[in-house]
Design an enzyme around this catalytic site. Structure first.
Site, PDB file in Angstrom:
ATOM      1  CG  ASN A 112      43.826  48.765  37.252  1.00  0.00           C
ATOM      2  OD1 ASN A 112      42.862  48.012  37.317  1.00  0.00           O
ATOM      3  ND2 ASN A 112      44.697  48.736  36.261  1.00  0.00           N
ATOM      4  CB  VAL A 113      43.071  50.324  43.912  1.00  0.00           C
ATOM      5  CG1 VAL A 113      41.555  50.329  43.786  1.00  0.00           C
ATOM      6  CG2 VAL A 113      43.588  48.886  44.088  1.00  0.00           C
ATOM      7  CG  HIS A 129      36.754  50.670  41.172  1.00  0.00           C
ATOM      8  ND1 HIS A 129      36.800  49.513  40.424  1.00  0.00           N
ATOM      9  CD2 HIS A 129      35.523  51.201  40.955  1.00  0.00           C
ATOM     10  CE1 HIS A 129      35.648  49.354  39.782  1.00  0.00           C
ATOM     11  NE2 HIS A 129      34.858  50.368  40.078  1.00  0.00           N
ATOM     12  CB  CYS A 163      40.834  57.301  65.936  1.00  0.00           C
ATOM     13  SG  CYS A 163      40.885  58.969  66.600  1.00  0.00           S
ATOM     14  CB  THR A 204      38.173  45.866  32.293  1.00  0.00           C
ATOM     15  OG1 THR A 204      37.126  45.666  33.253  1.00  0.00           O
ATOM     16  CG2 THR A 204      37.578  46.461  31.037  1.00  0.00           C
ATOM     17  CG  ASN A 229      40.695  41.074  27.832  1.00  0.00           C
ATOM     18  OD1 ASN A 229      41.263  40.013  28.029  1.00  0.00           O
ATOM     19  ND2 ASN A 229      39.920  41.658  28.728  1.00  0.00           N
ATOM     20  CB  ALA A 247      48.002  45.986  28.657  1.00  0.00           C
TER      21      ALA A 247
HETATM   22  C1  BJW Z   1      44.633  41.206  30.380  1.00  0.00           C
HETATM   23  C2  BJW Z   1      45.914  40.821  30.674  1.00  0.00           C
HETATM   24  C3  BJW Z   1      46.907  41.524  30.029  1.00  0.00           C
HETATM   25  C4  BJW Z   1      44.674  39.597  31.848  1.00  0.00           C
HETATM   26  N1  BJW Z   1      46.600  42.493  29.173  1.00  0.00           N
HETATM   27  N2  BJW Z   1      44.341  42.171  29.530  1.00  0.00           N
HETATM   28  C5  BJW Z   1      24.424  46.966  37.426  1.00  0.00           C
HETATM   29  C6  BJW Z   1      24.208  45.645  37.119  1.00  0.00           C
HETATM   30  C7  BJW Z   1      24.651  44.643  37.995  1.00  0.00           C
HETATM   31  C8  BJW Z   1      25.285  44.946  39.189  1.00  0.00           C
HETATM   32  C9  BJW Z   1      25.490  46.252  39.490  1.00  0.00           C
HETATM   33  C10 BJW Z   1      25.063  47.243  38.624  1.00  0.00           C
HETATM   34  N3  BJW Z   1      25.408  48.446  39.166  1.00  0.00           N
HETATM   35  C11 BJW Z   1      26.048  48.230  40.345  1.00  0.00           C
HETATM   36  C12 BJW Z   1      26.096  46.908  40.575  1.00  0.00           C
HETATM   37  C13 BJW Z   1      26.715  46.269  41.778  1.00  0.00           C
HETATM   38  C14 BJW Z   1      28.210  46.158  41.739  1.00  0.00           C
HETATM   39  C15 BJW Z   1      28.603  45.288  40.566  1.00  0.00           C
HETATM   40  O1  BJW Z   1      29.026  45.733  39.526  1.00  0.00           O
HETATM   41  N4  BJW Z   1      28.501  43.990  40.750  1.00  0.00           N
HETATM   42  C16 BJW Z   1      28.863  43.034  39.689  1.00  0.00           C
HETATM   43  C17 BJW Z   1      29.958  42.103  40.192  1.00  0.00           C
HETATM   44  C18 BJW Z   1      27.642  42.301  39.237  1.00  0.00           C
HETATM   45  N5  BJW Z   1      28.864  47.460  41.669  1.00  0.00           N
HETATM   46  C19 BJW Z   1      29.114  48.153  42.769  1.00  0.00           C
HETATM   47  O2  BJW Z   1      28.787  47.754  43.885  1.00  0.00           O
HETATM   48  C20 BJW Z   1      29.808  49.488  42.601  1.00  0.00           C
HETATM   49  N6  BJW Z   1      29.113  50.511  43.305  1.00  0.00           N
HETATM   50  C21 BJW Z   1      27.933  50.969  42.902  1.00  0.00           C
HETATM   51  O3  BJW Z   1      27.399  50.591  41.889  1.00  0.00           O
HETATM   52  O4  BJW Z   1      27.405  51.939  43.720  1.00  0.00           O
HETATM   53  C22 BJW Z   1      26.042  52.307  43.544  1.00  0.00           C
HETATM   54  C23 BJW Z   1      25.213  51.314  44.328  1.00  0.00           C
HETATM   55  C24 BJW Z   1      25.231  51.399  45.701  1.00  0.00           C
HETATM   56  C25 BJW Z   1      24.452  50.502  46.440  1.00  0.00           C
HETATM   57  C26 BJW Z   1      23.718  49.502  45.786  1.00  0.00           C
HETATM   58  C27 BJW Z   1      23.755  49.408  44.391  1.00  0.00           C
HETATM   59  C28 BJW Z   1      24.503  50.336  43.664  1.00  0.00           C
HETATM   60  C29 BJW Z   1      31.200  49.441  43.240  1.00  0.00           C
HETATM   61  C30 BJW Z   1      32.111  48.499  42.557  1.00  0.00           C
HETATM   62  C31 BJW Z   1      33.421  48.415  43.326  1.00  0.00           C
HETATM   63  C32 BJW Z   1      34.352  47.360  42.742  1.00  0.00           C
HETATM   64  N7  BJW Z   1      35.406  47.120  43.648  1.00  0.00           N
HETATM   65  C33 BJW Z   1      36.493  46.237  43.252  1.00  0.00           C
HETATM   66  C34 BJW Z   1      37.480  46.145  44.425  1.00  0.00           C
HETATM   67  C35 BJW Z   1      38.247  47.462  44.562  1.00  0.00           C
HETATM   68  C36 BJW Z   1      39.130  47.445  45.751  1.00  0.00           C
HETATM   69  C37 BJW Z   1      40.229  46.441  45.634  1.00  0.00           C
HETATM   70  O5  BJW Z   1      41.102  46.530  44.732  1.00  0.00           O
HETATM   71  O6  BJW Z   1      40.262  45.557  46.475  1.00  0.00           O
HETATM   72  O7  BJW Z   1      37.155  46.771  42.078  1.00  0.00           O
HETATM   73  S1  BJW Z   1      35.959  44.632  42.716  1.00  0.00           S
HETATM   74  C38 BJW Z   1      37.169  44.453  41.450  1.00  0.00           C
HETATM   75  O8  BJW Z   1      36.506  44.382  40.166  1.00  0.00           O
HETATM   76  C39 BJW Z   1      37.975  45.765  41.445  1.00  0.00           C
HETATM   77  C40 BJW Z   1      38.138  46.026  39.976  1.00  0.00           C
HETATM   78  O9  BJW Z   1      38.427  47.379  39.759  1.00  0.00           O
HETATM   79  C41 BJW Z   1      36.812  45.564  39.424  1.00  0.00           C
HETATM   80  C42 BJW Z   1      36.835  45.263  37.957  1.00  0.00           C
HETATM   81  O10 BJW Z   1      37.674  44.179  37.695  1.00  0.00           O
HETATM   82  P1  BJW Z   1      38.598  44.213  36.404  1.00  0.00           P
HETATM   83  O11 BJW Z   1      39.556  45.335  36.494  1.00  0.00           O
HETATM   84  O12 BJW Z   1      37.782  44.129  35.198  1.00  0.00           O
HETATM   85  O13 BJW Z   1      39.460  42.880  36.631  1.00  0.00           O
HETATM   86  P2  BJW Z   1      39.070  41.369  36.252  1.00  0.00           P
HETATM   87  O14 BJW Z   1      39.962  40.490  37.031  1.00  0.00           O
HETATM   88  O15 BJW Z   1      37.621  41.143  36.363  1.00  0.00           O
HETATM   89  O16 BJW Z   1      39.420  41.234  34.709  1.00  0.00           O
HETATM   90  C43 BJW Z   1      40.768  41.314  34.245  1.00  0.00           C
HETATM   91  C44 BJW Z   1      40.745  41.268  32.733  1.00  0.00           C
HETATM   92  O17 BJW Z   1      42.053  41.480  32.262  1.00  0.00           O
HETATM   93  C45 BJW Z   1      40.276  39.924  32.141  1.00  0.00           C
HETATM   94  O18 BJW Z   1      39.327  40.168  31.120  1.00  0.00           O
HETATM   95  C46 BJW Z   1      41.546  39.318  31.543  1.00  0.00           C
HETATM   96  O19 BJW Z   1      41.309  38.549  30.372  1.00  0.00           O
HETATM   97  C47 BJW Z   1      42.324  40.562  31.208  1.00  0.00           C
HETATM   98  N8  BJW Z   1      43.761  40.402  31.188  1.00  0.00           N
HETATM   99  N9  BJW Z   1      45.838  39.773  31.622  1.00  0.00           N
HETATM  100  C48 BJW Z   1      45.258  42.764  28.968  1.00  0.00           C
HETATM  101  N10 BJW Z   1      48.207  41.198  30.262  1.00  0.00           N
END
Ligand code: BJW
Length: 263
Positions: A112-113, A129, A163, A204, A229, A247
């Site tokens: 989380n950010v 992140h 800038c 997540t 979750n 959570a």
């Molecule tokens: C509850 C609830 C409650 C609801 N209680 N639970 C390997 C395989 C495939 C792809 C890749 C790989 N390695 C890298 C990649 C590429 C890419 C990636 O992962 N893509 C996938 C989408 C396929 N990764 C990257 O690009 C990363 N960088 C990287 O790997 O660098 C090396 C590299 C460089 C160049 C080329 C290749 C590799 C960077 C990832 C950056 C992610 N950025 C974001 C945005 C951040 C900024 C912003 O906030 O705007 O980060 S995307 C977004 O997703 C954000 C989150 O941190 C992230 C994860 O999401 P999260 O937190 O899981 O949220 P949700 O909405 O998905 O899920 C919420 C969950 O909560 C659900 O399950 C609900 O059920 C639950 N929930 N209410 C508990 N009350």
């Protein structure tokens, strides 16, 4: 294999008690669901998530920012206001209280950010992140090669601010798709999961890497993995136990080891 319909809390409490017995015994990896009950939207919820309304590559990539900087800047400005208005929920507070009661045991790793873990007392939270409340230059400051770099605080107002010397725009201090995660935080997170006895994965989808790989890594290194979750996630197969709740419901009940019912 995880229990399919959700394990009772009583099966997981002893694992928390055991983890309390060793330094670094407990790791918690959180995602957007952790802050959902503080009113901050998730990304992938089908109705309320950001990606239900917007194309992630237009808003959370450098390419998207370069294509329409004002649109991306204003989207983040709105989200920043939401984060500033939000308060830690009972789940954040349970983690903060646990760390205060058990010094040296807990490492919080977050995707989380927002700053809600820090505001709840987990000041050493590892942020994979970035930080939405910080700004940085889009390009490395050209002055920095010769002397002191320009400070983001000096930017001239605008959408985005720029800038006054070289026109370099500000961008939010978050990690976009295709960008590397902060090395120090990722290394520390890997060390923490390698050494823990129990990893709680909270709120997540497990869709984004390399963060999702921490659950696999913990499992490979012999830790117990428990997912908290209300819905299924992409990494459920890595967990010994699935706790189907939110959570703010589950963490206080699981971590409040001081309450009489929990012994
Ligand atoms: C509850 C609830 C409650 C609801 N209680 N639970 C390997 C395989 C495939 C792809 C890749 C790989 N390695 C890298 C990649 C590429 C890419 C990636 O992962 N893509 C996938 C989408 C396929 N990764 C990257 O690009 C990363 N960088 C990287 O790997 O660098 C090396 C590299 C460089 C160049 C080329 C290749 C590799 C960077 C990832 C950056 C992610 N950025 C974001 C945005 C951040 C900024 C912003 O906030 O705007 O980060 S995307 C977004 O997703 C954000 C989150 O941190 C992230 C994860 O999401 P999260 O937190 O899981 O949220 P949700 O909405 O998905 O899920 C919420 C969950 O909560 C659900 O399950 C609900 O059920 C639950 N929930 N209410 C508990 N009350």
């Amino acid at each position: 294999m995880p229990t399919p319909e959700g394990a009772p809390l009583e099966l997981v409490r002893p694992l928390v008690q055991q983890a309390c017995g060793s330094a670094g015994g407990l790791c918690v990896l959180t995602g957007a669901g952790m802050s959902a009950e503080s009113g901050i939207p998730t990304f992938r919820d089908a109705l309320t998530g950001h990606w239900a309304r917007f194309d992630p590559m237009q808003l959370a990539s450098e390419e998207g920012f370069r294509a329409d900087p004002a649109r991306v800047w204003n989207w983040y400005a709105e989200r920043r206001n939401g984060v500033r208005r939000a308060e830690p929920n009972a789940g954040h507070r349970a983690l903060g209280d646990f760390a205060a009661r058990h010094p040296g045991v807990l490492t919080v790793i977050t995707q989380n950010v927002d700053d809600l873990h820090q505001r709840a007392g987990n000041l050493d939270t590892l942020r994979l992140h970035g930080d939405i409340l910080q700004d940085r230059w889009l390009e490395p400051c050209p002055r920095g090669a010769r002397g002191p770099a320009c400070e983001p605080g000096w930017a001239l107002e605008g959408e985005p601010p720029r800038c006054g010397e070289c026109g370099n725009p500000l961008r939010p201090g978050v990690v976009w798709f295709g960008e590397s995660l902060p090395l120090a935080a990722m290394n520390a997170a890997e060390r923490a999961v390698d050494g823990c006895r129990l990893l709680l994965v909270v709120g997540t989808s497990g869709a984004v890497w390399p963060a999702a790989g921490l659950a696999h890594r913990a499992r490979r290194h012999g830790a117990q993995v428990v997912i908290i979750n209300p819905e299924a996630s992409e990494i459920d197969d890595q967990a010994q136990y699935l706790l189907r709740g939110t959570a703010a419901q589950v963490l206080p009940a699981l971590l409040d080891t001081t309450s009489p019912e929990n012994g």
